[in-house]
Design an enzyme around this catalytic site. Structure first.
Site, mmCIF file in Angstrom:
data_model
loop_
_atom_site.group_PDB
_atom_site.id
_atom_site.type_symbol
_atom_site.label_atom_id
_atom_site.label_comp_id
_atom_site.label_asym_id
_atom_site.label_seq_id
_atom_site.Cartn_x
_atom_site.Cartn_y
_atom_site.Cartn_z
ATOM 1 N N GLU A 1 -11.396 -113.816 9.757
ATOM 2 C CA GLU A 1 -12.466 -113.378 8.861
ATOM 3 C C GLU A 1 -13.084 -114.517 8.035
ATOM 4 O OE1 GLU A 1 -11.308 -109.841 6.675
ATOM 5 O OE2 GLU A 1 -10.940 -108.742 8.526
ATOM 6 N N GLU B 1 -8.453 -106.370 14.679
ATOM 7 C CA GLU B 1 -7.951 -105.499 13.607
ATOM 8 C C GLU B 1 -8.797 -104.250 13.574
ATOM 9 O OE1 GLU B 1 -7.806 -107.102 9.655
ATOM 10 O OE2 GLU B 1 -6.962 -109.011 10.324
#
Lengths: 505, 505, 505, 505
Positions: free
Chosen positions: B163, B282
């Site tokens: 991220e 995820e």
């Protein structure tokens, strides 16, 4: 649909309830204890229920290979004992925390007076040809047990033979010969050590009254003082056999309870023996290992009723048997075959398993009974709450039982129920619907075990006017265990259960 | 009460359904894999579900203790690597049959260019102060893995960082710096061995479109050909935090699916990258480890819907996370705390655990999808039967879903269902009602596990006019797995199930 | 070659030997007890040795995550405790049958008065900024332990802090501040419940005499009556550090024993404290977790000597530490790294492990010591035989020790020896010769474990003139355990051992 | 003292050595596989050695309870099969990774033509009264195995009957009747599926040449093409029996090897059968389960010699038997009783266990044999080193064998040896010296297991003139396994082994 019932317990109410659920359990012949499946099932039972003693036939039968004769160099016949299998089995019993309730029998072939045998595994059920050799076998075995297990071996209860009032189990059901066996055995054991506790006559129903009375008269006349009296207790009528299976009707349970009372009454009619403990060394619904009822929820409900009352006049009652490794009528053909076991092959618990598990939990929860009737037993627990077992034997009325229970209590409580009934905990149905595969593979077994787990449910109960009240629904042939534990919910900082579960998409 | 529905499947019907349920699962930081509870939970998950890969943060973070510097005798700073914990964790992964999906990050303190850290466990999220040293760390680690695990190590997918489009996870969310990191890392790995498969940019939602497009443009311009593209996928709105917990509303799921489609479309708009696999490294409903929704049946139902569709355009989707050993926001205060895990402390499976178990069973049952809609997915099985998953996300309508399914089939079959809903498989409620004890003792845990077992039920279905028809009831927030297996019952000689269970007292 | 020795024990001989080998063992910081490897090693140690208590640092350190502060809605700072990890660790301790010896420390960051930390894992070693908050933390923790573990929690010994006489462990080694800590903690605990047993000052050598005297004067003057006195005991000189490892010379052991005597003498010089128990809450040869001596046979022999005498004036002595999961100086690089542990990674027992195992067997065998000297200790066993431990610390003389032992006894006996020395039980050498692989794989570990098994040998000893005599050979740095059990061989019918093994091709 | 020997291997040297050590192992009758102790021993053997197949008697004997007859409602006798125990045993075999080598026999009582039985467990060894019924039994069993275990069941080798050339095993040792059995069985199986592999005649020594020749002539004349030939191989002379035990002299091993060669020669003299594989479906030293030699180190050394040569002309050789659960002559009286097993009761490995373990390690290490003689076999390993097995059978010379081995090699290497001999790995002696307790308790068993662990030793070997040279000492009746692995020691930074172990007090 049954009539809804309401039970209101008042402060101070009490009922007689002796919960000896875990004193003893039965087993197929001792020699089977050598098997892997047997031990897996026993370990499973001990982990989830936990019995103190185990009793089964065949301690001295040929497959245990204890008694041997040989010729010495002078050509004389001599006796020697082989305790290899005895040690292996009893060591394994110790590893799972269970102790033997010794049943002395049956007869080693070489020591037997005759050739009569019983069962697929050929138990010789004739008297010894030499009573001295028999007594030496018994006392040598006991001596060996004391050497190996120390003083605890003096605590193993000892029962002389099994069901001598049946000609199959004792040649001609010869009462006089049994009394001879009892006297010589009893006397030999007590001569070895007074601490051993010995009893009999291990009779089954039918001629039980006659035998027990005669047995006690014999003991009185001979000056023997047995430490306890033993008998059996089955509750079905004559079964019908079809193929490998047997179908039978249940007797009216009151008939059985009345019969048990006669034993108590007979004993208490002897000054010498008044109050002598009674051990029911076998009980079950059906007495055949192909009795299909054993696998059903009906059986679980019936046994729940039995367990509520068997302690009334008996010291113990040993369910026949803990597991399905059992060979009296041969090797079963399929996982569910009407075996006696609390668990089936592969450690699948049957509904009746949970009846025992629930009564064991009840025993751990408390002993102060506040209510007992034909559908339930309720005790007060140490933390000021309650625990109980309910059952609903399917009768002609059929359906659910609705039972409202009102108990004294001023604190908010958690009600937890575990439910076993035909819908939520019925591995037999799952197995049937899946095709009755004789021996399910590992993935089917896992499913059957999941299908054999009681449904757990909880609810918060708030007191009203000093009473905690709840209406239970007990399904057809259901058994329900409940705990009512007082105590408030203490939520962690910020935790809000209602908000957590109240959300929708 | 919802509108009853009926689904009729016709011979030849089909639907797109790529079931990649078991490709990968998420984990709290790798260093937590050293813990006993973590491994117990992972072993439990592997035994019951069985994932192929596992992905988590912190491979290079200080607690893994891999990167070290020291002064040699000449006073020069030198680097050494310590693979003690890496070997311990990856050996343990192998023992439970799972392989790493490597996420390269975060920065060892000594290699970091800054001091910015994230989380309770202080993940350093700054670029390396020396890109060569970073690449040496990466390639030395990969070399070590090949030495220890052989050729299979070339198969571990490798993702660069996590991220980077969030400033917490990558200082300033500096896109240019991330691309530098990607290029140097990608180039170093491929120089070591072309067989390694490397991807990125591991972005979360929000700026995902912008980042993914820019990432691919960068790759194209630099002549890099990543092996796959990675991104994340969460489906709640901004949560409200109260004390230790977070409450949030679910987004409309279509919004999320549409967002996932944009990634596919962007990739396919590049000639060089058309068809490149997407790994969702995820996904979950809530993105916070104190998101109370994770423990609920609602979550199980929502994830059931996700699993029916995530394979449409993605190669894999990794649920974040397998277990509740997780420390990003600190150590949880209680067994149920809104953690990401499929299982809670003490190996208590949450409802969502079963969603995965059911999809895994579905995958093993067959891959030929005959029907998929908003409430269910149905496949044809190898034995000519069917298997499927149904769900009923509670919405404003609230109640049960009644779903009639008619499937082509000419043979009598067994219908087996496993049901998870708020009434029959809801450990959170049991825990709540029992008082929300932070850490239940062994006997309470056993009860919670029993309360977390799906209800197994079976029924015989007979074909009518070539169709097998059954009406399912899916409770509020329920997930139901079913199998419909053709086959007659073959009873052993003399066995009569109806007679066995038909008896009454 | 050492001078052969002969020891003749006469009926009635006795020697002082208090064998408290199993009272307590040390552990790396408590937080490490969460790890899988730690628990595997502890379970292994408990199965083979079995300690009663375990003591380690860091109960209140940040990684245990117990102490927390937050702002309430009124903006006030409030305290809350998180016992998640405490419960997990102590539950696991219970599962392996060990109980905590509580060491109160170190300081939670939020409660600390300063920022001084020690070790790789950053133990804060400053006083509390608020003594009331500290005492509340202590008493809340104890209250929680009593709630969870019942009355046994009152039995856990409690020690206040660790080595305050070192500035690293207690800022400035400020004696006055430590006494303040002790008094406030002691007083708070006793106010909670008089049953708790509390001691100090947990000093290490160097300034131990000064501190212990001052501590007792302080207690006397303040009217405090500690339940015991604690100190540490290491027996090497200043080590030399090279790379990751430390090399050191052993001190003359008499120096250490004399130092321990001073503690006894100081205590007994106070009328109020005469006879107060001393717990050596840490001991080992080297005090560094990279002290290579820990992995050697020399260490095993030295510790054998220590264990023969430490009970002379001390209630207990806790080996630092049971296992090699330990992080004070960082994560070890290889299985053998000079860690404190009795076992190495992968449950490979080090030679010193067997020293403890042997003393534990000795304790179980008997407590009536008939001989003790610098090379051996011998006790009479319950069955009329003997058991003993011998050791041979390599000194400048080098070689084997030949020791003839003559013991009163009139029955033929079996001599059984278990030998640990550099040739027969030396996993370090095997690991070295095989290439010093940092982390052996499973097959190498199996070999190392086999190489770490004592050699078992037996011999029949016949009495001569009422004496049982045998000459033992104890190899360089060897430790030998022996049992001499009286009893004839009872062969089964026909079994002839001599003939069985006498045959040749 | 034996003459020291020196072996110099030159680059390019080779020797014939077919190492089929793990193809098959023998077992007591299949019904014993139901027992707990049997399965524990088998699991132990599989974990440490790992055989592919298992062969034993009694598949169809009454205790397996497969063949049954009953009267149907029309009064006709019908046959049914019960696979309950077969499934249980074979499922358990699968769980420990072993597959059956099927031996078809003995005769179910109900199918037998006579009443002759053999052994304590009463194996009926008469022909079937109805060959069609026998063939139906065989093919139904095979069909069931395919249904349960899939295609792998076609791979199970199938042998028709056991030792028909002995009248005890086959009534009158009637050759013609055996050929009838073989033909009908072979034909029925091949008619079921050609993939099954079927062989015979499973003869023991004595009349083996005559039988094998006649068998092949019969097959040729009848147009049968068996897939392999089977025979047995024992190497002692007639034993003397005393009490429960048997003592015997070993034959000259060359006699046995020559006898085995005759089988090869006979087969190869038939054009049709040239090269047909030979499976030795039983071999051992003594052929009696009370042959005390089985427990000795002498046995281990003799079997080491056998294993070096049995592969010369045979496809496999199945040691009779893996464990000591065996009942042919009745139940053993004590843990060591001369049973066939590689392990004794309680999973105590006998010396011969290690002979097999060493040959299995040798097989995994490499297959390229560079030297083989009467004392050792040496192979080149994949990493460029060597592995080997040495043995020293005690003969009239008695003592140790000194054997210098010089092998081509230019790199420094680690020599690792595992030694089994009368001094270091001799559980029988320990058991004897401790009093010959029939069934040791758990603590004695632990000691016996430790006393049954090979001594592991290592040494660094440096090449001289391109040769690696070492002098081994192999004790009386010793078996030594060695590995010589090239590779330098890579020490971690600062680690100095010599300094670590060089220290003294």
């Amino acid at each position: 649909m049954k009539e809804p019932r309401k039970i209101t317990v008042t402060e101070g109410d009490s009922a007689i309830f002796n919960n000896n659920v875990d004193y003893c359990v039965g087993t197929g012949r001792i020699g089977l204890a050598l098997s892997r499946e047997y031990m897996d099932e026993l370990r499973f039972v001990q982990e989830h229920i936990g019995f103190s003693h185990i009793r089964g036939h065949g301690l001295f039968s040929d497959d245990m290979s204890i008694y041997h004769e040989y010729r010495d160099s002078d050509g004389n016949t001599r006796v020697e004992y082989n305790f290899t299998y005895l040690d292996r089995v009893f060591d394994d019993y110790h590893k799972v925390g269970i102790r033997p309730f010794l049943e002395l029998g049956f007869m080693p072939s070489r020591l037997a007076s005759g050739t009569q045998t019983l069962f697929y595994w050929r138990a010789n059920t004739t008297p010894p040809h030499d009573y001295n050799a028999w007594c030496a076998l018994v006392t040598s075995t006991l001596t060996h047990l004391v050497e190996r297990y120390g003083n605890e071996a003096y605590e193993y209860p000892i029962e002389v033979w099994n069901e001598p009032n049946l000609p199959g189990f004792w040649e001609h059901a010869d009462m006089k010969e049994y009394f001879r066996l009892f006297k010589s055995t009893f006397t030999a054991i007590k001569a070895l050590d007074e601490r051993f506790r010995v009893g009999g006559p291990a009779v089954c129903g039918g001629t039980d009254e006659k035998w027990i009375r005669a047995f006690l008269e014999f003991c009185r006349d001979e000056g023997l003082h047995p430490d306890f009296v033993t008998r059996h207790h089955y509750t079905i009528e004559q079964p019908e056999e079809i193929g490998h299976y047997a179908y039978a009707k249940l007797m009216d349970p009151e008939y059985g309870f009345a019969n048990l009372q006669t034993t108590r009454d007979i004993i208490d009619s002897f000054d010498e023996f008044r109050g002598l403990p009674i051990h029911i060394t076998e009980f079950n619904s059906s007495y055949t290992p192909k009795g299909v009822i054993h696998d059903t929820n009906l059986n679980a409900a019936c046994i729940a009723q039995q367990l509520s009352r068997l302690g009334d006049v008996n010291e113990s009652y040993s369910y026949w048997t803990f597991g399905d490794v059992f060979e009296e009528l041969g090797v079963p053909y399929a996982i569910f075959h009407g075996g006696f076991g609390l668990v089936a092959e592969g450690c699948v618990p049957k509904p009746t398993f949970w009846t025992f598990a629930f009564y064991k939990k009840l025993k751990c929860a408390g002993s102060d009974c506040v209510h007992k009737d034909d559908s339930c037993v309720v005790v007060r627990t140490d933390d000021g709450g309650y625990a109980g077992v309910m059952w609903n034997i399917a009768d002609s009325d059929g359906g659910e039982l609705t039972l409202t229970l009102a108990l004294p209590g001023g604190r908010e409580s958690c009600l937890m129920t575990q439910t076993v009934d035909e819908d939520v905990c019925n591995p037999l149905r799952v197995w049937h619907d899946m095709g009755e595969h004789p021996h399910p593979d590992e993935s089917e077994l896992r499913l059957l075990r999941d299908a054999a787990t009681p449904l757990v449910q909880t609810e918060r109960i708030k007191p009203e006017d000093g009473m905690l009240t709840h209406t239970f629904t007990v399904g057809r042939n259901g058994v329900v265990y409940f705990e009512l534990r007082p105590g408030e919910i203490k939520s962690d900082r910020g935790y809000d259960y209602e908000r957590t579960v109240g959300q929708t998409m």
